[in-house]
Scaffold this active site. Structure first.
Site, short mmCIF file in Angstrom:
data_model
loop_
_atom_site.label_atom_id
_atom_site.label_comp_id
_atom_site.label_asym_id
_atom_site.label_seq_id
_atom_site.Cartn_x
_atom_site.Cartn_y
_atom_site.Cartn_z
N ASP A 1 55.85 40.73 54.84
CA ASP A 1 56.42 40.92 56.16
C ASP A 1 55.28 40.96 57.16
OD1 ASP A 1 58.24 41.28 58.14
OD2 ASP A 1 58.90 43.27 57.52
N ASP B 1 57.73 38.36 64.48
CA ASP B 1 58.84 38.29 65.42
C ASP B 1 58.93 39.58 66.22
OD1 ASP B 1 59.41 39.37 62.86
OD2 ASP B 1 61.54 39.42 63.31
N CYS C 1 75.42 57.69 35.80
CA CYS C 1 74.55 56.54 35.56
C CYS C 1 73.87 56.74 34.22
CB CYS C 1 73.53 56.43 36.69
SG CYS C 1 72.24 55.20 36.44
N CYS D 1 70.83 54.92 33.49
CA CYS D 1 69.48 54.35 33.57
C CYS D 1 68.51 55.29 32.85
CB CYS D 1 69.08 54.13 35.03
SG CYS D 1 68.61 55.64 35.92
N CYS E 1 68.42 58.80 34.49
CA CYS E 1 69.65 59.59 34.38
C CYS E 1 70.00 59.91 32.93
CB CYS E 1 70.80 58.84 35.05
SG CYS E 1 70.54 58.59 36.82
#
Length: 503
Positions: free
Chosen positions: A86, A121, A278, A280, A283
């Protein structure tokens, strides 16, 4: 050069491949924002281990700190990763002037050679003043023009350059900004919509849907499209349905610093959780209580890792829905997770003709439609069938309408086979099946997809029944049948009196 190819489509969304100098990336894809200077938070290795082969980092921060001096892949030891940089626009949004020019940041990106680069930008953000918003659009256009000469001279770098679209909530400005890309299509191989972050934080998802549609509908379909700051699972499939191909966000770490736990339907405060919904690695290993007892640094990292797993899971689910041709059904499922998400879904339905335009007519492995309620009336398949009925040419003076009843036959296919048995060789009328959602289905085409490959509820909502009646009445008014016969239509509340005004 061709950098993007589409493999599968559903609605206006697609699964595609983005070819970069470091490899190919399957889209829709998420670029986790990494601040490589903050090594105590989330590292590139951890991003890779979670399952990401790409990330985005801020070239302004790298430049300001003189952190990367040459090839970014080599210096970060990430030769196999796809890196997007960015430009510092977010810092402009947060802090105002940042003391660097557009050309400086473009030249710096040319030096460090990311796979995807962005010009500096001027973001619109949440500007409520139209004139100031307009200035951001025209300044960004000016900077795109300014950078184009340098980019053309250095095309051998094979960097994919992003054309940023600004305008914020002012859709006419978004349109102007998007249309500006036509002048630079040979220079900028990717487009991106800026300034949704503040709106997403305020749950203004419907406004973001408007912005995405306006931008997408004013650039060429084949250009890959990025959404800056779109990192919440709640909005991702809706943006994908309009044709967004990639996203980036630091939400996973920002939320983690604030003890916020992201799921695919909502965001929880860690203190409010008794259980983790969850499985994962985080978790599975810890409970909410365990995380609350950790020191802040450990807890933030653990939450950030979980949040990234959740975001990745959402992208996989969205791509699977596209692959199966079930994206519309997936959006319906997601819509009821939060009122703001439902608002996004309803706003998306405003653009149903756009979704239908790009939705494939034929799929390699078509799946039956699941039709639920009045929202299902906006499906591309239903819209196309309504248009077909408008073009139908009457053949006989008599019409026979058999109303579909799941009590008689479990499937639409069995039902129409029973009708064929009943009419046998009789040929005195045009025969139709009245079906909620579809309206009327001519018997002679009832074998075609999806007219006998659908599932509907046992109890049909009144608005769907009313829609069916309206479609039948409109059909009869457009034609000139001398006799109308209704068979087995009492359960649907359809009788001769209800349609007599149409004849």
């Amino acid at each position: 050069m061709t950098v993007f190819e589409v493999k599968y489509e559903d609605l206006a969304g697609r699964i595609g491949t983005l070819r970069t100098r470091s490899g190919t990336l399957e889209t829709p894809a998420f670029f986790p924002v990494i601040n490589v200077l903050k090594k105590d938070e989330i590292s590139i290795d951890e991003i890779r281990n979670i399952g990401f082969k790409n990330f985005i980092t801020n070239s302004y921060i790298l430049y300001k700190n003189n952190y990367i001096k040459d090839d970014i892949h080599k210096e970060l030891r990430s030769e196999e990763m796809i890196i997007m940089t960015d430009s510092g626009a977010y810092q402009i949004l947060e802090y105002g002037e940042i003391g660097i020019t557009n050309l400086q940041i473009v030249n710096y990106q040319l030096k460090i050679k990311p796979d995807i680069g962005v010009i500096l930008d001027l973001p619109t953000g949440n500007i409520n003043d139209y004139d100031n918003a307009k200035k951001t659009v025209y300044e960004t256009l000016k900077r795109a023009e300014e950078a184009s000469e340098i980019i053309v001279k250095n095309q051998d770098n094979n960097i994919i350059w992003v054309y940023p679209i600004q305008g914020g909530r002012y859709l006419d400005l978004v349109k102007t900004s998007a249309e500006g890309l036509s002048k630079f299509e040979h220079i900028y191989n990717m487009a991106a919509l800026g300034s949704p972050t503040v709106l997403l934080e305020k749950y203004m998802y419907d406004t973001v849907i408007d912005m995405i549609y306006t931008a997408k509908s004013n650039i060429k379909r084949g250009i890959p499209f990025h959404l800056f700051g779109g990192g919440l699972p709640h909005i991702i499939p809706f943006a994908v349905a309009l044709g967004v191909d990639s996203f980036d966000s630091a939400s996973y770490i920002i939320y983690a610093r604030d003890n916020r736990y992201i799921t695919r339907t909502r965001v929880y405060k860690l203190e409010d959780l008794e259980y983790f919904p969850c499985s994962c690695p985080i978790c599975s290993k810890y409970t909410p209580k365990d995380l609350l007892e950790m020191n802040e640094k450990e807890r933030t990292k653990a939450l950030a890792i979980h949040n990234l797993y959740t975001i990745l899971e959402e992208f996989k689910a969205t791509k699977q829905a596209i692959k199966e041709g079930r994206l519309f059904e997936y959006l319906q499922e997601k819509a009821y997770s939060h009122p703001a998400v439902y608002s996004a879904f309803k706003r998306l339905m405003k653009y149903k003709d756009y979704l239908e335009k790009f939705d494939p007519r034929i799929r390699g492995d078509p799946k039956g439609l699941f039709l639920f309620d009045g929202n299902s009336l906006h499906r591309p398949e239903i819209i196309r069938h309504s248009r077909f009925l408008e073009r139908y040419i009457q053949k006989k003076d008599k019409i026979s309408i058999y109303c579909y009843d799941k009590a008689i036959s479990d499937t639409a296919y069995d039902f129409k086979e029973k009708i064929r048995e009943k009419i046998a060789d009789r040929n005195e009328s045009d025969v139709f099946i009245a079906v909620p959602f579809f309206g009327l289905i001519p018997l002679e085409i009832s074998d075609s997809y999806p007219l006998s490959q659908f599932e509907i509820p046992n109890e049909i909502d009144e608005d769907v029944i009313d829609d069916m009646k309206t479609k039948i009445i409109s059909f009869l008014r457009r034609n000139n049948y001398q006799k109308v016969e209704l068979i087995n239509c009492e359960k649907l509340g359809l009788h001769i009196d209800s349609i007599s005004t149409s004849s």
